[in-house]
Design an enzyme around this catalytic site. Structure first.
Site, mmCIF file in Angstrom:
data_model
loop_
_atom_site.group_PDB
_atom_site.id
_atom_site.type_symbol
_atom_site.label_atom_id
_atom_site.label_comp_id
_atom_site.label_asym_id
_atom_site.label_seq_id
_atom_site.Cartn_x
_atom_site.Cartn_y
_atom_site.Cartn_z
ATOM 1 C CG ASP A 229 -1.521 1.267 1.409
ATOM 2 O OD1 ASP A 229 -3.172 1.269 0.086
ATOM 3 O OD2 ASP A 229 -1.716 2.101 1.997
ATOM 4 C CD GLU A 289 -2.640 3.143 -3.948
ATOM 5 O OE1 GLU A 289 -3.508 3.071 -3.815
ATOM 6 O OE2 GLU A 289 -1.549 2.569 -2.951
HETATM 7 C C1 NOJ Z 1 -4.480 3.483 -0.593
HETATM 8 C C2 NOJ Z 1 -5.625 2.482 -0.692
HETATM 9 O O1 NOJ Z 1 -5.678 1.766 -1.730
HETATM 10 C C3 NOJ Z 1 -6.815 3.712 0.148
HETATM 11 O O2 NOJ Z 1 -7.807 2.548 -0.211
HETATM 12 C C4 NOJ Z 1 -6.284 3.805 1.547
HETATM 13 O O3 NOJ Z 1 -7.446 4.256 1.910
HETATM 14 C C5 NOJ Z 1 -4.745 4.555 1.570
HETATM 15 N N1 NOJ Z 1 -4.117 3.703 0.977
HETATM 16 C C6 NOJ Z 1 -4.255 4.350 2.883
HETATM 17 O O4 NOJ Z 1 -3.685 3.579 3.306
#
Ligand code: NOJ
Ligand code: CA
Length: 564
Positions: A229, A289
């Protein structure tokens, strides 16, 4: 080959692997690892299947759907965070990295899910929230208790600039200052996301060790990899310079800033290399991500020696957001030029569903079929989002008081939050779409009556059956699995077409991205097919291939084998 020579060759190979950090994992003749042949599928666990009818999905629910996932053609599921969490950010605020939230089940349920997945050829990928914990995590509870607490330096604490003045002008992406004052110790802590999500201090070796050990712990439990993430946000400039302020305000009403001092710092890559070397020991995959702004950034995430992320997610593709063959061609060529294994994504839990983004309001199902046939036949690994295969639509909240996602409440009506793309999976025509007998945490849209697994399974032309056909072909056809990608008829503004070729065999994909019928003729002489004759493998009902010509209905699809 003499024994001595082959011994020297093996030693040389081991040496190169050690130097370049290349995984010594099982690869096919093309050098492809398991994840390069895999179709990934993101599950938002709150919304997939509710086994105990409390309105919230759970692990037993996921376990019960392994046969469905296998039949669909899914090889690995990425489960959004299912760890203990106060659920401020619906699991992205983790209070224990090595357990399961009771609302989702237990570690024993997790083990059963892994075992059931194994039986059905479905691997488990977990979501590792590396940048921040929950403010309820024991590390943060200790950290905030005193300036000399053992975990004090596990988070980022600083004095303010003056009375009521945070240390600098950094803005939380979820609204307001990124600093929260804590009166217990009269210092501010840093949080790039919600105040309940304090950023970990990755400059502290103890943090790094604890996080790497966490991945080892889950690998031992049978996990095949992690989606990491928000990797861009792992490091901040320790001198805390103010970010340059840009014109205008964002959806939360905060000034726009250039986040040059708290995002995409080069130190991120050191951490990724370390996570990768642990992943390599387990033959696991790391999906990132990664919000890359250009191909240079994408290249960096693969690592100079393929020693960082195997699968940085390419969100640039999702920014096309319109049915534009020239734009898609440009993006695919760019991603291919990065030199790593491409990753294609059209939907996820933070983005309006592809059904709405690409749909024109009249032909959305046809467009959903076509988009599936498109990105699932590209060279690379696709990551689907649950419900995409049945053309689920966004079900956005209409009133502020119905919003569950906090950013939708603070940003209403400019920012309505992400509830719309997170609604329950639509299984059948029963109440709540068969997701739960209790009213679910988010409502299903009225369209569940027609767009659900049971109904679409019976219709040979449904979006679901198109996904199944394409995925079955993708798994059995070597040109689609291993083949190179070559764009065709690049001047055509309506028909997106390309060739996937492997060892003298090829598959041609032609997609009508317009609302009028189209024809396309292909001259494949310079591709090694002097008199190409196309043989349809998968097509929409009014589309066909004959000789070297393809006839396509509006938003029609032809996937054809190229005969010599
Ligand atoms: C990216 C995640 O995909 C999202 O849903 C989340 O709110 C943020 N990171 C914080 O962890
Ligand atoms: Ca439940």
């Amino acid at each position: 080959m003499s024994k001595r020579f082959s011994l020297i060759l093996s030693l040389l190979l081991i040496f190169c692997c050690a130097i370049f950090g290349v995984a010594q994992t099982n690869k096919d003749a093309e050098g492809h690892a398991w994840w390069q042949h895999a179709v990934f599928y993101e599950i938002y666990p709150r919304s997939f299947a509710d086994s105990n009818n409390d309105g919230i999905g759970d692990l037993k629910g996921i376990t019960s759907k392994m046969a469905y996932l296998h039949d669909l053609g899914v090889d690995a599921i990425w489960i959004s965070p299912c760890f203990p969490s106060p659920q401020v950010d619906f699991g992205y605020d983790v209070s224990d990295y090595e357990n399961i939230d009771p609302m989702y089940g237990t570690l024993a349920d997790f083990d059963r899910m892994v075992a059931e997945g194994k039986k059905h050829g479905v691997r488990i990928i977990l979501d590792f929230v590396v940048n921040h914990t929950s403010d309820q995590h024991k590390w943060f509870v200790d950290s905030k208790s005193s300036r000399t607490a053992p975990h004090r330096d596990w988070f980022i604490w600083r004095d303010g600039k003056g009375l009521g003045q945070p240390p600098n002008n950094w803005i939380s992406t979820f609204g307001g200052s990124a600093w929260k004052f804590d009166s217990t110790t009269n210092q501010y802590y840093y949080h790039y996301f919600y105040t309940e999500q304090p950023d970990l201090n990755w400059r502290n070796p103890a943090v790094e060790k604890a996080m790497l050990d966490t991945t080892r712990w889950w690998y031992k439990r049978g996990v095949s990899g992690f989606r990491l993430d928000a990797v861009d946000t792992l490091f901040e400039d320790p001198n805390l310079p103010d970010n340059p302020v840009l014109p205008g305000v964002n959806k939360q009403g905060d000034p726009n800033t250039d986040e040059k001092y708290n995002k995409k710092l080069p130190e991120v890559h050191d951490v990724l290399k370390k996570l990768r070397s642990v992943a390599d020991e387990a033959g696991a995959v790391l999906i990132g991500e990664t919000w890359t702004a250009n191909i240079d950034e994408l290249k960096q995430y693969y690592g100079e020696h393929d020693n960082e992320l195997q699968m940085p997610m390419d969100f640039m593709f999702t920014t096309v957001d319109k049915l534009s063959p020239p734009e898609f061609r440009r993006q695919i060529a760019a991603v291919d030029s990065a030199g790593g294994w491409p990753v294609y994504v059209i939907s996820n839990h933070d983005k309006v569903r592809s059904f709405n983004r690409y749909g024109d309001g009249k032909n959305n199902d046809a467009i959903a079929r076509m988009m599936g046939a498109f990105y699932l036949t590209l060279r690379g690994s696709p990551i689907m989002y649950y419900g995409e295969e049945i053309a689920m639509e966004n079900n956005d909240p209409k009133r502020k008081e119905d919003v569950k996602d906090p950013i939708g409440r603070t940003g209403w009506p400019n920012e309505i939050g992400r509830d719309g793309e997170r609604t329950p999976m639509q299984w059948n025509t029963d109440t709540n779409a068969g997701f739960s007998r209790k009213d679910p945490w988010l409502p299903v849209p009225a369209s569940y009556k027609t767009h659900n697994v049971a109904t679409e399974s019976k219709d040979p032309n449904s979006v679901l059956n198109m996904y199944k056909k394409v995925l079955a072909l993708r798994h059995s056809n070597q040109a689609l699995l291993e083949g190179s990608y070559t764009a065709l008829n690049q001047d055509d503004a309506n028909v997106m077409s390309y060739l996937r070729s492997y060892k003298g065999k090829a598959v041609l994909v032609a997609l009508n991205m317009s609302s009028s019928p189209q024809k396309a003729t292909f001259n494949l002489a310079d591709k090694g097919f002097a008199s190409a004759s196309l043989k349809t493998l998968v097509a929409t009902p009014q589309s066909s291939a004959k000789g070297s010509e393809v006839t396509l209905e509006p938003f029609g699809v032809v996937i054809a084998e190229v005969g010599k």
